[in-house]
Structure formats: C-alpha cells, structure tokens
Design a protein around this motif. Structure first.
Motif, PDB file in Angstrom:
ATOM      1  N   LYS A  10       0.829  -1.206   0.000  1.00 23.89           N
ATOM      2  CA  LYS A  10       0.000   0.000   0.000  1.00 23.89           C
ATOM      3  C   LYS A  10       0.863   1.256   0.000  1.00 23.89           C
ATOM      4  CE  LYS A  10      -3.556   2.520  -0.161  1.00 23.89           C
ATOM      5  NZ  LYS A  10      -4.115   2.734  -1.494  1.00 23.89           N
ATOM      6  N   ASP A  13       2.118   1.634  -3.440  1.00 26.51           N
ATOM      7  CA  ASP A  13       1.007   2.088  -4.289  1.00 26.51           C
ATOM      8  C   ASP A  13       0.836   3.603  -4.179  1.00 26.51           C
ATOM      9  OD1 ASP A  13      -1.365   2.029  -5.921  1.00 26.51           O
ATOM     10  OD2 ASP A  13      -2.567   2.016  -4.089  1.00 26.51           O
ATOM     11  N   ASN A  14       0.902   4.133  -2.973  1.00 29.28           N
ATOM     12  CA  ASN A  14       0.771   5.580  -2.790  1.00 29.28           C
ATOM     13  C   ASN A  14       1.943   6.339  -3.403  1.00 29.28           C
ATOM     14  OD1 ASN A  14      -1.327   4.716  -0.823  1.00 29.28           O
ATOM     15  ND2 ASN A  14      -1.426   6.912  -0.519  1.00 29.28           N
ATOM     16  N   SER A  17       1.424   6.443  -7.062  1.00 28.27           N
ATOM     17  CA  SER A  17       0.384   7.429  -7.358  1.00 28.27           C
ATOM     18  C   SER A  17       0.951   8.847  -7.368  1.00 28.27           C
ATOM     19  CB  SER A  17      -0.748   7.309  -6.334  1.00 28.27           C
ATOM     20  OG  SER A  17      -1.764   8.229  -6.620  1.00 28.27           O
ATOM     21  N   SER A  39      -0.469   1.108 -10.552  1.00 31.33           N
ATOM     22  CA  SER A  39      -1.152   1.541  -9.340  1.00 31.33           C
ATOM     23  C   SER A  39      -2.544   0.911  -9.223  1.00 31.33           C
ATOM     24  CB  SER A  39      -1.262   3.065  -9.308  1.00 31.33           C
ATOM     25  OG  SER A  39      -1.932   3.493  -8.149  1.00 31.33           O
ATOM     26  N   GLN A  40      -3.274   0.858 -10.324  1.00 28.70           N
ATOM     27  CA  GLN A  40      -4.612   0.265 -10.298  1.00 28.70           C
ATOM     28  C   GLN A  40      -4.543  -1.228  -9.984  1.00 28.70           C
ATOM     29  OE1 GLN A  40      -7.902   1.587 -10.666  1.00 28.70           O
ATOM     30  NE2 GLN A  40      -6.609   3.273 -10.018  1.00 28.70           N
ATOM     31  N   PHE A  43      -3.842  -1.546  -6.360  1.00 29.62           N
ATOM     32  CA  PHE A  43      -5.035  -1.148  -5.612  1.00 29.62           C
ATOM     33  C   PHE A  43      -6.055  -2.296  -5.553  1.00 29.62           C
ATOM     34  CE2 PHE A  43      -9.384   0.550  -5.809  1.00 29.62           C
ATOM     35  CZ  PHE A  43      -9.446   1.175  -4.582  1.00 29.62           C
ATOM     36  N   SER A  66      -1.675   3.865   3.920  1.00 33.30           N
ATOM     37  CA  SER A  66      -2.017   4.856   2.894  1.00 33.30           C
ATOM     38  C   SER A  66      -1.546   6.243   3.321  1.00 33.30           C
ATOM     39  CB  SER A  66      -3.528   4.847   2.653  1.00 33.30           C
ATOM     40  OG  SER A  66      -3.863   5.715   1.606  1.00 33.30           O
TER      41      SER A  66
END
Length: 76
Positions: A10, A13-14, A17, A39-40, A43, A66
C-alpha cells in the motif's frame, strides 16, 4: 508477516500514485499511463485482500499505510 507485506504494498502504491501525478503534470504520457496501470493493479490486489480478510485490523493497517505512503511521497 501478511499484514506487513500488505502495508508495504500500500505504501508503494501511494508512492507510485504520487509519481504518476508528477508525470502527468510534466506531460509524460506513456510513463503516466504505465504508472496508472501499475497503481490500479496494486489497488485491486489490496482491496481483494482487505475484503477477503474482513477484519478491522486489516482495514486499519491499510488505512495507516495509505497515510504513511502519502507522507513518504511528500518527502521525495
């Protein structure tokens, strides 16, 4: 260990982004598109794991991660 890995994913992922937003701002279309795709994917994997686990602990860890990921993105 499961929650630790989910947390790291996570945070990454951030970070991705954040990099995606920078790439979009700089009009780097292909890089931005690739980062959105990555990223998708991350997610949806995270959401699947949270729904499968179905505990407040898992939801809390992902939520905290996050926020940490967002904080780390500002540091870069």
């Amino acid at each position: 260990m499961y929650y630790f890995i989910l947390s790291i994913v996570k945070i990454i992922d951030n970070l991705i982004s954040g990099f995606k937003s920078i790439a979009t701002y700089k009009e780097m279309k292909i890089i931005s598109s690739l980062l959105v795709t990555i990223s998708q994917f991350m997610f949806y994997v995270i959401i699947k794991q949270v729904v499968s686990d179905n505990t407040i602990l898992c939801i809390s860890i992902v939520s905290l991660s996050s926020g940490l990921g967002n904080l780390f993105a500002f540091m870069i």
